[in-house]
Design an enzyme around this catalytic site. Structure first.
Site, PDB file in Angstrom:
ATOM      1  N   HIS A 120      32.060  58.369  28.986  1.00  0.00           N
ATOM      2  CA  HIS A 120      32.669  57.056  28.810  1.00  0.00           C
ATOM      3  C   HIS A 120      31.748  56.164  27.996  1.00  0.00           C
ATOM      4  O   HIS A 120      30.536  56.121  28.242  1.00  0.00           O
ATOM      5  CB  HIS A 120      32.930  56.386  30.166  1.00  0.00           C
ATOM      6  CG  HIS A 120      34.091  56.975  30.900  1.00  0.00           C
ATOM      7  ND1 HIS A 120      34.278  56.826  32.254  1.00  0.00           N
ATOM      8  CD2 HIS A 120      35.153  57.719  30.466  1.00  0.00           C
ATOM      9  CE1 HIS A 120      35.391  57.440  32.617  1.00  0.00           C
ATOM     10  NE2 HIS A 120      35.928  57.991  31.550  1.00  0.00           N
ATOM     11  N   HIS A 174      43.913  66.412  33.922  1.00  0.00           N
ATOM     12  CA  HIS A 174      43.081  65.242  34.202  1.00  0.00           C
ATOM     13  C   HIS A 174      42.764  65.111  35.695  1.00  0.00           C
ATOM     14  O   HIS A 174      41.835  64.400  36.065  1.00  0.00           O
ATOM     15  CB  HIS A 174      43.782  63.975  33.693  1.00  0.00           C
ATOM     16  CG  HIS A 174      42.949  63.207  32.708  1.00  0.00           C
ATOM     17  ND1 HIS A 174      42.501  63.757  31.533  1.00  0.00           N
ATOM     18  CD2 HIS A 174      42.453  61.945  32.741  1.00  0.00           C
ATOM     19  CE1 HIS A 174      41.791  62.864  30.869  1.00  0.00           C
ATOM     20  NE2 HIS A 174      41.734  61.762  31.580  1.00  0.00           N
ATOM     21  N   ARG A 218      37.319  66.724  29.588  1.00  0.00           N
ATOM     22  CA  ARG A 218      38.739  66.647  29.251  1.00  0.00           C
ATOM     23  C   ARG A 218      39.218  68.044  28.851  1.00  0.00           C
ATOM     24  O   ARG A 218      38.446  68.840  28.308  1.00  0.00           O
ATOM     25  CB  ARG A 218      38.968  65.673  28.092  1.00  0.00           C
ATOM     26  CG  ARG A 218      38.484  64.257  28.353  1.00  0.00           C
ATOM     27  CD  ARG A 218      38.611  63.409  27.099  1.00  0.00           C
ATOM     28  NE  ARG A 218      38.135  62.056  27.317  1.00  0.00           N
ATOM     29  CZ  ARG A 218      36.878  61.654  27.132  1.00  0.00           C
ATOM     30  NH1 ARG A 218      35.963  62.530  26.713  1.00  0.00           N
ATOM     31  NH2 ARG A 218      36.514  60.399  27.344  1.00  0.00           N
ATOM     32  N   TYR A 252      36.683  54.445  39.336  1.00  0.00           N
ATOM     33  CA  TYR A 252      36.518  55.447  40.384  1.00  0.00           C
ATOM     34  C   TYR A 252      35.831  54.873  41.617  1.00  0.00           C
ATOM     35  O   TYR A 252      35.985  55.400  42.715  1.00  0.00           O
ATOM     36  CB  TYR A 252      35.725  56.644  39.860  1.00  0.00           C
ATOM     37  CG  TYR A 252      36.469  57.398  38.784  1.00  0.00           C
ATOM     38  CD1 TYR A 252      37.527  58.245  39.101  1.00  0.00           C
ATOM     39  CD2 TYR A 252      36.140  57.243  37.439  1.00  0.00           C
ATOM     40  CE1 TYR A 252      38.216  58.923  38.121  1.00  0.00           C
ATOM     41  CE2 TYR A 252      36.829  57.922  36.452  1.00  0.00           C
ATOM     42  CZ  TYR A 252      37.871  58.751  36.799  1.00  0.00           C
ATOM     43  OH  TYR A 252      38.565  59.404  35.825  1.00  0.00           O
ATOM     44  N   ARG A 259      39.295  66.086  36.278  1.00  0.00           N
ATOM     45  CA  ARG A 259      38.343  65.064  35.827  1.00  0.00           C
ATOM     46  C   ARG A 259      38.229  63.949  36.869  1.00  0.00           C
ATOM     47  O   ARG A 259      37.142  63.485  37.200  1.00  0.00           O
ATOM     48  CB  ARG A 259      38.814  64.521  34.478  1.00  0.00           C
ATOM     49  CG  ARG A 259      37.865  63.551  33.781  1.00  0.00           C
ATOM     50  CD  ARG A 259      38.347  63.377  32.350  1.00  0.00           C
ATOM     51  NE  ARG A 259      37.746  62.244  31.670  1.00  0.00           N
ATOM     52  CZ  ARG A 259      36.583  62.284  31.026  1.00  0.00           C
ATOM     53  NH1 ARG A 259      35.876  63.394  31.031  1.00  0.00           N
ATOM     54  NH2 ARG A 259      36.118  61.222  30.419  1.00  0.00           N
ATOM     55  N   LYS A 313      35.232  62.458  22.421  1.00  0.00           N
ATOM     56  CA  LYS A 313      35.964  61.601  21.488  1.00  0.00           C
ATOM     57  C   LYS A 313      35.036  61.120  20.377  1.00  0.00           C
ATOM     58  O   LYS A 313      33.873  60.811  20.618  1.00  0.00           O
ATOM     59  CB  LYS A 313      36.567  60.409  22.232  1.00  0.00           C
ATOM     60  CG  LYS A 313      37.710  60.780  23.172  1.00  0.00           C
ATOM     61  CD  LYS A 313      38.318  59.543  23.796  1.00  0.00           C
ATOM     62  CE  LYS A 313      39.519  59.900  24.665  1.00  0.00           C
ATOM     63  NZ  LYS A 313      40.140  58.711  25.282  1.00  0.00           N
TER      64      LYS A 313
END
Length: 313
Positions: free
Chosen positions: A284, A258, A163, A293, A261, A186
């Site tokens: 993730h 993004h 990110r 995806y 990504r 995150k």
């Protein structure tokens, strides 16, 4: 317990114990401030007085607002309310969870837009020179320094799938592992991501020929990417770099941080990578997030089949 005090306790919990990002906590704070205000309008000044009917009425009222809120906004709002009440029960501050029957609205699944490999190459070339190419005398000024930085930034975004906020937080020391990169994602979770030879060469060229000059222009900073005045590069600055490169490359498609990504994940899956490997690289928490995806690659396969098989149509 007063609703506002309950919210304060919950926000401290998700900040300190769960380590959620500032942006996530700020979103929860806004949602729950509206929830508290609504409870006050209903004459509710104690979380023990909140009932399932009240929570449902709040959700219905917010859903019927004009203009209609986006499904994603409603889903986040309901998630904030459910998280608050679950926290109160778990901490022994409430006996029951009045929000347990609340079901978030279904959100439309948006397929990520990825660039083709050819478009990515055009974008990278537009950002700055190939780091392996010799430096011409006319390319040794300030513009050359900035373009070396821009090429390194875009190469790293595409090579790692990180990110843009994660790349902006990188320190020079995060590259000390050689051909892998330590990324803080995150919730302050760290992951190790490989860095390909093209990105590594671009970053090395930036570190050797551009960053020392940028660093001299401002206060000492450990951040990898610096702005023109020597301060750490911001996310807005990265966005402008990408927009400038997209304009130079004459790309009709919308390009955002993004996009790199999305392209990273799509190209890996198209190349045969396992979805769980891509999940790990992207950071993730759930493979279900990564599986979006796979829809992109299936669509690409379907297009090839329809245009290539003699009896496909």
């Amino acid at each position: 317990m007063r609703p506002d005090r309950a919210v304060d306790a919950y926000l401290r919990h998700i900040t300190i114990e769960r380590g959620l990002s500032e942006h996530t906590v700020a979103a929860y704070r806004r949602d729950l401030a509206g929830y508290c205000a609504w409870l006050q309008e209903q004459g509710v000044d104690d979380t023990d007085a909140v009932t399932t009917a009240l929570v449902s009425a709040f959700a219905v009222e917010r859903a019927s607002a004009q203009p209609p809120p986006a499904a994603t906004s409603l889903a986040r709002l309901q998630s904030s309310v459910r998280g608050l009440h679950r926290f109160l029960v778990r901490e022994g501050l409430a006996e029951a969870d009045p929000s347990e029957r609340l079901r978030p609205p279904k959100t439309a699944q948006r397929l990520p837009k990825a660039l083709s490999i050819e478009q990515i190459e055009r974008l990278l070339d537009a950002a700055g020179p190939d780091p392996a190419a010799p430096v011409a005398p006319a390319e040794t000024g300030d513009d050359a320094i900035i373009r070396l930085r821009d090429r390194a930034l875009l190469e790293l975004l595409y090579a790692t799938g990180a990110r843009v906020s994660e790349v902006m937080q990188l320190d020079v020391d995060d590259l000390a592992l050689g051909d892998v990169l330590r990324v803080r994602g995150k919730g302050s979770k760290e992951r190790i991501v490989p860095v390909g030879s093209y990105a590594r060469a671009a970053v090395d060229a930036y570190l050797a020929r551009a960053r020392p000059e940028l660093s001299r222009r401002g206060r000492a900073s450990a951040r990898l990417f610096l702005g023109a005045r020597g301060a750490p590069l911001s996310r807005q600055g990265a966005w402008l770099i990408i927009q400038t490169a997209a304009e130079r490359a004459q790309l009709a498609a919308h390009v955002s941080p993004h996009t790199f990504r999305h392209s990273f994940a799509t190209h890996l899956l198209q190349g045969g990578a396992d979805v769980r490997v891509v999940q790990e690289l992207l950071g993730h928490a759930s493979v279900a997030t990564t599986q979006i995806y796979t829809h992109v690659t299936v669509d690409a396969l379907r297009d090839v089949y329809l245009t290539s098989h003699p009896r496909a149509r």
